[in-house]
Structures are given as C-alpha cells and as structure tokens.
Design a protein around this motif. Structure first.
Motif, PDB file in Angstrom:
ATOM      1  N   GLY A  16       0.778  -1.226   0.000  1.00  0.00           N
ATOM      2  CA  GLY A  16       0.000   0.000   0.000  1.00  0.00           C
ATOM      3  C   GLY A  16       0.814   1.282   0.000  1.00  0.00           C
ATOM      4  O   GLY A  16       0.255   2.376  -0.087  1.00  0.00           O
ATOM      5  N   GLU A  17       2.135   1.187   0.084  1.00  0.00           N
ATOM      6  CA  GLU A  17       2.977   2.387   0.158  1.00  0.00           C
ATOM      7  C   GLU A  17       2.896   3.226  -1.116  1.00  0.00           C
ATOM      8  O   GLU A  17       2.780   4.450  -1.049  1.00  0.00           O
ATOM      9  CB  GLU A  17       4.428   2.011   0.448  1.00  0.00           C
ATOM     10  N   LEU A  18       2.947   2.596  -2.263  1.00  0.00           N
ATOM     11  CA  LEU A  18       2.880   3.355  -3.515  1.00  0.00           C
ATOM     12  C   LEU A  18       1.510   4.015  -3.685  1.00  0.00           C
ATOM     13  O   LEU A  18       1.414   5.141  -4.167  1.00  0.00           O
ATOM     14  CB  LEU A  18       3.216   2.456  -4.706  1.00  0.00           C
ATOM     15  N   GLU A  19       0.457   3.321  -3.281  1.00  0.00           N
ATOM     16  CA  GLU A  19      -0.880   3.903  -3.341  1.00  0.00           C
ATOM     17  C   GLU A  19      -0.971   5.105  -2.402  1.00  0.00           C
ATOM     18  O   GLU A  19      -1.597   6.117  -2.720  1.00  0.00           O
ATOM     19  CB  GLU A  19      -1.945   2.868  -2.981  1.00  0.00           C
ATOM     20  N   ARG A  20      -0.340   5.009  -1.245  1.00  0.00           N
ATOM     21  CA  ARG A  20      -0.342   6.112  -0.285  1.00  0.00           C
ATOM     22  C   ARG A  20       0.332   7.341  -0.882  1.00  0.00           C
ATOM     23  O   ARG A  20      -0.044   8.473  -0.607  1.00  0.00           O
ATOM     24  CB  ARG A  20       0.374   5.695   1.002  1.00  0.00           C
ATOM     25  N   LEU A  21       1.323   7.111  -1.745  1.00  0.00           N
ATOM     26  CA  LEU A  21       2.010   8.218  -2.409  1.00  0.00           C
ATOM     27  C   LEU A  21       1.160   8.839  -3.517  1.00  0.00           C
ATOM     28  O   LEU A  21       1.483   9.916  -4.006  1.00  0.00           O
ATOM     29  CB  LEU A  21       3.338   7.737  -3.010  1.00  0.00           C
ATOM     30  N   GLY A  22       0.097   8.146  -3.915  1.00  0.00           N
ATOM     31  CA  GLY A  22      -0.788   8.661  -4.961  1.00  0.00           C
ATOM     32  C   GLY A  22      -0.744   7.897  -6.265  1.00  0.00           C
ATOM     33  O   GLY A  22      -1.404   8.286  -7.230  1.00  0.00           O
ATOM     34  N   MET A  23       0.016   6.820  -6.318  1.00  0.00           N
ATOM     35  CA  MET A  23       0.076   6.028  -7.551  1.00  0.00           C
ATOM     36  C   MET A  23      -1.175   5.182  -7.689  1.00  0.00           C
ATOM     37  O   MET A  23      -1.640   4.584  -6.726  1.00  0.00           O
ATOM     38  CB  MET A  23       1.315   5.129  -7.562  1.00  0.00           C
ATOM     39  N   THR A  24      -1.700   5.137  -8.893  1.00  0.00           N
ATOM     40  CA  THR A  24      -2.868   4.304  -9.162  1.00  0.00           C
ATOM     41  C   THR A  24      -2.421   2.878  -9.454  1.00  0.00           C
ATOM     42  O   THR A  24      -1.244   2.623  -9.754  1.00  0.00           O
ATOM     43  CB  THR A  24      -3.650   4.836 -10.376  1.00  0.00           C
ATOM     44  N   ASP A  25      -3.367   1.957  -9.383  1.00  0.00           N
ATOM     45  CA  ASP A  25      -3.056   0.564  -9.727  1.00  0.00           C
ATOM     46  C   ASP A  25      -2.518   0.464 -11.148  1.00  0.00           C
ATOM     47  O   ASP A  25      -1.614  -0.321 -11.427  1.00  0.00           O
ATOM     48  CB  ASP A  25      -4.298  -0.327  -9.586  1.00  0.00           C
ATOM     49  N   ARG A  26      -3.073   1.268 -12.050  1.00  0.00           N
ATOM     50  CA  ARG A  26      -2.639   1.245 -13.446  1.00  0.00           C
ATOM     51  C   ARG A  26      -1.174   1.665 -13.563  1.00  0.00           C
ATOM     52  O   ARG A  26      -0.397   1.041 -14.293  1.00  0.00           O
ATOM     53  CB  ARG A  26      -3.519   2.168 -14.282  1.00  0.00           C
ATOM     54  N   LEU A  27      -0.781   2.734 -12.860  1.00  0.00           N
ATOM     55  CA  LEU A  27       0.617   3.180 -12.901  1.00  0.00           C
ATOM     56  C   LEU A  27       1.558   2.116 -12.334  1.00  0.00           C
ATOM     57  O   LEU A  27       2.651   1.898 -12.855  1.00  0.00           O
ATOM     58  CB  LEU A  27       0.786   4.478 -12.106  1.00  0.00           C
ATOM     59  N   ILE A  28       1.120   1.464 -11.284  1.00  0.00           N
ATOM     60  CA  ILE A  28       1.952   0.424 -10.666  1.00  0.00           C
ATOM     61  C   ILE A  28       2.094  -0.768 -11.616  1.00  0.00           C
ATOM     62  O   ILE A  28       3.197  -1.300 -11.798  1.00  0.00           O
ATOM     63  CB  ILE A  28       1.363   0.007  -9.306  1.00  0.00           C
ATOM     64  N   ARG A  29       1.011  -1.167 -12.255  1.00  0.00           N
ATOM     65  CA  ARG A  29       1.088  -2.276 -13.228  1.00  0.00           C
ATOM     66  C   ARG A  29       2.004  -1.913 -14.396  1.00  0.00           C
ATOM     67  O   ARG A  29       2.806  -2.725 -14.866  1.00  0.00           O
ATOM     68  CB  ARG A  29      -0.307  -2.631 -13.757  1.00  0.00           C
ATOM     69  N   HIS A  30       1.897  -0.675 -14.861  1.00  0.00           N
ATOM     70  CA  HIS A  30       2.738  -0.219 -15.976  1.00  0.00           C
ATOM     71  C   HIS A  30       4.217  -0.242 -15.578  1.00  0.00           C
ATOM     72  O   HIS A  30       5.067  -0.705 -16.343  1.00  0.00           O
ATOM     73  CB  HIS A  30       2.317   1.185 -16.410  1.00  0.00           C
ATOM     74  N   ALA A  31       4.514   0.249 -14.377  1.00  0.00           N
ATOM     75  CA  ALA A  31       5.905   0.239 -13.900  1.00  0.00           C
ATOM     76  C   ALA A  31       6.418  -1.190 -13.781  1.00  0.00           C
ATOM     77  O   ALA A  31       7.569  -1.480 -14.133  1.00  0.00           O
ATOM     78  CB  ALA A  31       6.003   0.962 -12.562  1.00  0.00           C
ATOM     79  N   ARG A  32       5.586  -2.087 -13.295  1.00  0.00           N
ATOM     80  CA  ARG A  32       6.009  -3.482 -13.160  1.00  0.00           C
ATOM     81  C   ARG A  32       6.294  -4.090 -14.537  1.00  0.00           C
ATOM     82  O   ARG A  32       7.291  -4.787 -14.725  1.00  0.00           O
ATOM     83  CB  ARG A  32       4.944  -4.303 -12.438  1.00  0.00           C
ATOM     84  N   SER A  33       5.452  -3.806 -15.523  1.00  0.00           N
ATOM     85  CA  SER A  33       5.635  -4.424 -16.841  1.00  0.00           C
ATOM     86  C   SER A  33       6.803  -3.810 -17.619  1.00  0.00           C
ATOM     87  O   SER A  33       7.511  -4.520 -18.325  1.00  0.00           O
ATOM     88  CB  SER A  33       4.351  -4.352 -17.665  1.00  0.00           C
ATOM     89  N   THR A  34       7.019  -2.486 -17.471  1.00  0.00           N
ATOM     90  CA  THR A  34       8.117  -1.845 -18.206  1.00  0.00           C
ATOM     91  C   THR A  34       9.432  -1.902 -17.446  1.00  0.00           C
ATOM     92  O   THR A  34      10.496  -1.754 -18.039  1.00  0.00           O
ATOM     93  CB  THR A  34       7.803  -0.367 -18.497  1.00  0.00           C
ATOM     94  N   GLY A  35       9.353  -2.061 -16.136  1.00  0.00           N
ATOM     95  CA  GLY A  35      10.555  -2.093 -15.317  1.00  0.00           C
ATOM     96  C   GLY A  35      10.997  -0.724 -14.841  1.00  0.00           C
ATOM     97  O   GLY A  35      12.022  -0.599 -14.174  1.00  0.00           O
TER      98      GLY A  35
END
Length: 94
Positions: A16-35
């Motif tokens: 939940g830390e990234l969400e607390r910073l304001g990142m959406t699930d979509r941004l997190i998925r994109h970061a995971r897939s692109t690295g």
C-alpha cells in the motif's frame, strides 16, 4: 530471469505504500511491466524506499538520457558584426 528494477521496488516496499504516495493501480502495473517508474515519481518513491530501507536504483526510473556534454555543446556563433549597439559611439551614429 532478472527482475526489473521497478518490480523489485514494488515487491519490497510495504503493501500500500505506492498507493499512499498517490500512484494508481494502473501506474503500478505499468511500472512493473516496463521495469521503470516515470521520472516524476523519483523523489516520492526514493524517500519511501529510504524509509523502508529498500534499494532504489536510478535505473528504476525513466530519466531522459543525456548525450556526452562535449558532443552537445555548440560553439558560440561567430559574428562578423563587431559593433556593440550599447556602445555610446554606436548610438551617436544611429
């Protein structure tokens, strides 16, 4: 198989830390897939990583790469006009 740098951060930060910073699930998925995270997230994520003692390599962010400064530097344009428009002598002629 090597784990992408952003995925390592996502996996190692507290839940939940990234969400607390304001990142959406979509941004997190994109970061995971692109690295990589968007460079705009560097400050917030690096601070969260420091607090959680998680490695935060610069390669986990998509900073714009800069060419060698010596290759980028353009020489000053040469001027054939040596008159200075701020010189009082020039102003008297104008």
């Amino acid at each position: 198989m090597t784990i992408k740098p952003a995925a390592q951060i996502i996996d190692n930060l507290p839940a939940g830390e990234l969400e607390r910073l304001g990142m959406t699930d979509r941004l997190i998925r994109h970061a995971r897939s692109t690295g990589r995270f968007a460079a705009a997230w560097y400050l917030a994520i690096s601070q969260a990583c420091a607090a959680a003692r998680v490695d935060c390599p610069l390669g986990a962010f998509n900073f714009k790469e800069v060419e060698d400064a010596n290759k980028q530097a353009d020489p000053a344009p040469s001027s054939t006009n040596t008159e200075n428009p701020h010189d009082p002598a020039f102003l008297k002629r104008a």
